[in-house]
Design an enzyme around this catalytic site. Structure first.
Site, PDB file in Angstrom:
ATOM      1  N   GLU A 160      57.098 -90.298  -0.671  1.00 44.72           N
ATOM      2  CA  GLU A 160      56.426 -91.176  -1.622  1.00 44.72           C
ATOM      3  C   GLU A 160      55.399 -90.375  -2.439  1.00 44.72           C
ATOM      4  O   GLU A 160      55.058 -89.246  -2.073  1.00 44.72           O
ATOM      5  CB  GLU A 160      55.737 -92.315  -0.860  1.00 44.72           C
ATOM      6  CG  GLU A 160      56.680 -93.195  -0.038  1.00 44.72           C
ATOM      7  CD  GLU A 160      57.527 -94.142  -0.889  1.00 44.72           C
ATOM      8  OE1 GLU A 160      57.840 -93.830  -2.057  1.00 44.72           O
ATOM      9  OE2 GLU A 160      57.901 -95.205  -0.365  1.00 44.72           O
ATOM     10  N   ASP A 167      59.336 -95.310  -8.093  1.00 38.71           N
ATOM     11  CA  ASP A 167      58.021 -94.650  -8.037  1.00 38.71           C
ATOM     12  C   ASP A 167      58.156 -93.119  -8.031  1.00 38.71           C
ATOM     13  O   ASP A 167      57.180 -92.410  -7.804  1.00 38.71           O
ATOM     14  CB  ASP A 167      57.233 -95.117  -6.804  1.00 38.71           C
ATOM     15  CG  ASP A 167      57.925 -94.766  -5.479  1.00 38.71           C
ATOM     16  OD1 ASP A 167      59.024 -94.172  -5.504  1.00 38.71           O
ATOM     17  OD2 ASP A 167      57.360 -95.076  -4.419  1.00 38.71           O
ATOM     18  N   ASP A 184      67.339 -89.185   5.177  1.00 42.43           N
ATOM     19  CA  ASP A 184      66.227 -89.942   5.760  1.00 42.43           C
ATOM     20  C   ASP A 184      66.777 -91.054   6.651  1.00 42.43           C
ATOM     21  O   ASP A 184      67.985 -91.290   6.687  1.00 42.43           O
ATOM     22  CB  ASP A 184      65.309 -90.503   4.660  1.00 42.43           C
ATOM     23  CG  ASP A 184      66.074 -91.091   3.474  1.00 42.43           C
ATOM     24  OD1 ASP A 184      67.270 -91.395   3.645  1.00 42.43           O
ATOM     25  OD2 ASP A 184      65.485 -91.268   2.407  1.00 42.43           O
ATOM     26  N   HIS A 225      60.048 -91.282  -5.936  1.00 39.94           N
ATOM     27  CA  HIS A 225      60.285 -90.628  -4.640  1.00 39.94           C
ATOM     28  C   HIS A 225      61.688 -90.030  -4.553  1.00 39.94           C
ATOM     29  O   HIS A 225      62.613 -90.479  -5.237  1.00 39.94           O
ATOM     30  CB  HIS A 225      60.007 -91.580  -3.462  1.00 39.94           C
ATOM     31  CG  HIS A 225      61.000 -92.686  -3.260  1.00 39.94           C
ATOM     32  ND1 HIS A 225      60.627 -93.970  -2.924  1.00 39.94           N
ATOM     33  CD2 HIS A 225      62.358 -92.723  -3.318  1.00 39.94           C
ATOM     34  CE1 HIS A 225      61.704 -94.718  -2.761  1.00 39.94           C
ATOM     35  NE2 HIS A 225      62.767 -93.983  -3.010  1.00 39.94           N
TER      36      HIS A 225
HETATM   37  C1  F6R Z   1      67.961 -93.036   0.298  1.00 37.91           C
HETATM   38  C2  F6R Z   1      66.807 -92.390  -0.302  1.00 37.91           C
HETATM   39  C3  F6R Z   1      66.030 -93.001  -1.409  1.00 37.91           C
HETATM   40  C4  F6R Z   1      66.928 -93.598  -2.494  1.00 37.91           C
HETATM   41  C5  F6R Z   1      66.098 -94.173  -3.618  1.00 37.91           C
HETATM   42  C6  F6R Z   1      66.963 -94.832  -4.664  1.00 37.91           C
HETATM   43  O1  F6R Z   1      68.510 -92.225   1.320  1.00 37.91           O
HETATM   44  O2  F6R Z   1      66.491 -91.334   0.122  1.00 37.91           O
HETATM   45  O3  F6R Z   1      65.212 -92.013  -1.978  1.00 37.91           O
HETATM   46  O4  F6R Z   1      67.774 -92.617  -2.977  1.00 37.91           O
HETATM   47  O5  F6R Z   1      65.207 -95.113  -3.104  1.00 37.91           O
HETATM   48  O6  F6R Z   1      67.626 -95.906  -4.103  1.00 37.91           O
HETATM   49  P1  F6R Z   1      68.783 -96.677  -4.899  1.00 37.91           P
HETATM   50  O7  F6R Z   1      69.872 -95.684  -5.103  1.00 37.91           O
HETATM   51  O8  F6R Z   1      69.210 -97.782  -3.988  1.00 37.91           O
HETATM   52  O9  F6R Z   1      68.179 -97.128  -6.170  1.00 37.91           O
END
Ligand code: F6R
Length: 261
Positions: free
Chosen positions: A143, A136, A67, A138
Site C-alpha cells: 500500500e 491507490d 500475495d 499498490h
Molecule cells: C492481487 C494483487 C493486487 C491487485 C490489484 C488490482 O494479487 O496483488 O495488487 O492486482 O488490487 O486488482 P484488480 O485486478 O481486481 O483490479
C-alpha cells in the site's frame, strides 16, 4: 518502461500470453509470478485456450503467488491460492507441488514470509511477474508508503483496497480481511520481467502516476521505473490520463519484429 495500449481485454490477454509462451519455449522450467484480482483474468483464459490447443505446457514450470489474505478460513473461496487454482492452475498442466505461496496457516506470519522468500530463491527466482495495480497505486498488497526496498511481510490493507475488493466478498466490507501477506516491492523488483496490466478508467490516475509521475512510496507501482524490463499493458480507459500516450502507441506500432515484449 514499455507501455502498450490495447483495444480489448482479449488483446491484452494475447500480448501477455505471447510473452509467457515465448518464455516457456526457451525456459520450460520458468517460474511464473501470478497476481489475483480481475485484471489478469484475460491472460489466464488465453493461456488455458493455448494449453487446450496443445500450443503450450506448464508441466515443467513453476508458479508463485504475489500475495495472500490473512485470516480467512482454509476453505474460503477468496483465499488467493484457491482463487488462482480456480481461474488458472487447475485448468492447465502445472504440477500443484510447484505452486508456491506463503503458508498463512503458520502461527507466525513473519516466519511464513521469510520462508516464502527462501522458497522463491530456491526455485530460481521469478522469471515473469504478472501485476495488477490498485486504484491507490499498490502492487501486490504494498500500500502507499510501502518501502521501495520492502521484502515479503504482513501489510494492513487500506480502506480503499478493502472497498475495491468488497466485490469479491458479496459487497460486504466486513468480510474483507484487514491484513495480507505480500511480496515486498524489493522482492517484486527481483523478478526478471515485470508485466503490469490494468483496465478501466478507475485505474487511469494510478497508471499515470506510476508511469509518468515521480518515483515515490506514495505510489508503490512507480517502483517499476527502477526495473530494466517492465511492460505495462493497459486499455484506452486506463491509459486516458497518460501525457505521452501517442508516443507509446507510435513506439509499439514501429517496434521492430525481432523485439518481443
Ligand atoms: C492481487 C494483487 C493486487 C491487485 C490489484 C488490482 O494479487 O496483488 O495488487 O492486482 O488490487 O486488482 P484488480 O485486478 O481486481 O483490479
Amino acid at each position: 518502461m514499455e507501455v502498450i495500449v490495447v483495444e480489448s481485454a482479449e488483446e491484452l490477454g494475447r500480448i501477455v500470453a505471447d510473452a509467457i509462451q515465448h518464455m516457456l519455449a526457451h525456459q520450460p522450467r520458468a517460474l511464473l509470478g501470478l497476481a489475483t484480482g480481475s485484471s489478469p483474468l484475460p491472460i489466464y483464459d488465453e493461456l488455458v485456450r493455448r494449453f487446450e490447443r496443445g500450443e503450450l505446457s506448464l508441466a515443467s514450470a513453476g508458479a508463485c503467488l504475489l500475495d495472500e489474505y490473512l485470516g480467512l478460513d482454509a476453505d474460503h473461496e477468496q483465499l488467493y491460492r484457491t482463487f488462482i487454482r480456480r481461474v488458472f492452475v487447475d485448468r492447465i498442466d502445472l504440477d500443484l507441488q510447484r505452486l508456491l505461496g506463503p503458508d498463512v496457516r503458520r502461527a507466525d506470519p513473519e516466519l511464513a514470509c521469510r520462508e516464502y522468500e527462501e522458497q522463491i530463491v530456491a526455485a530460481g527466482g521469478v522469471d515473469l511477474q504478472i501485476l495488477g495495480i490498485g486504484s491507490d497505486g499498490h502492487i501486490g498488497f504494498n500500500e502507499p508508503t510501502s518501502s521501495l526496498a520492502s521484502r515479503t511481510r504482513v501489510k494492513t490493507l487500506t480502506a480503499a483496497t478493502r472497498g475495491d475488493n468488497a466485490r469479491f466478498f458479496g459487497g460486504d466490507l466486513e468480510q474483507v480481511p484487514k491484513h495480507a501477506l505480500t511480496q515486498g516491492i524489493g522482492t517484486i523488483l527481483e523478478a526478471r520481467h515485470l508485466v503490469l496490466v490494468a483496465q478501466g478508467s478507475g485505474k487511469a490516475a494510478s497508471v499515470a502516476a506510476a508511469v509518468e509521475g515521480p518515483l515515490t512510496a506514495m505510489v508503490p507501482a512507480s517502483a517499476l521505473q527502477l526495473h530494466a524490463h517492465a511492460t505495462v499493458v493497459i486499455d484506452e480507459a486506463a491509459a486516458s490520463q497518460l501525457t505521452l500516450v501517442e508516443y507509446y502507441k507510435q513506439t509499439y506500432r514501429d517496434k521492430p519484429d525481432w523485439q518481443g515484449v
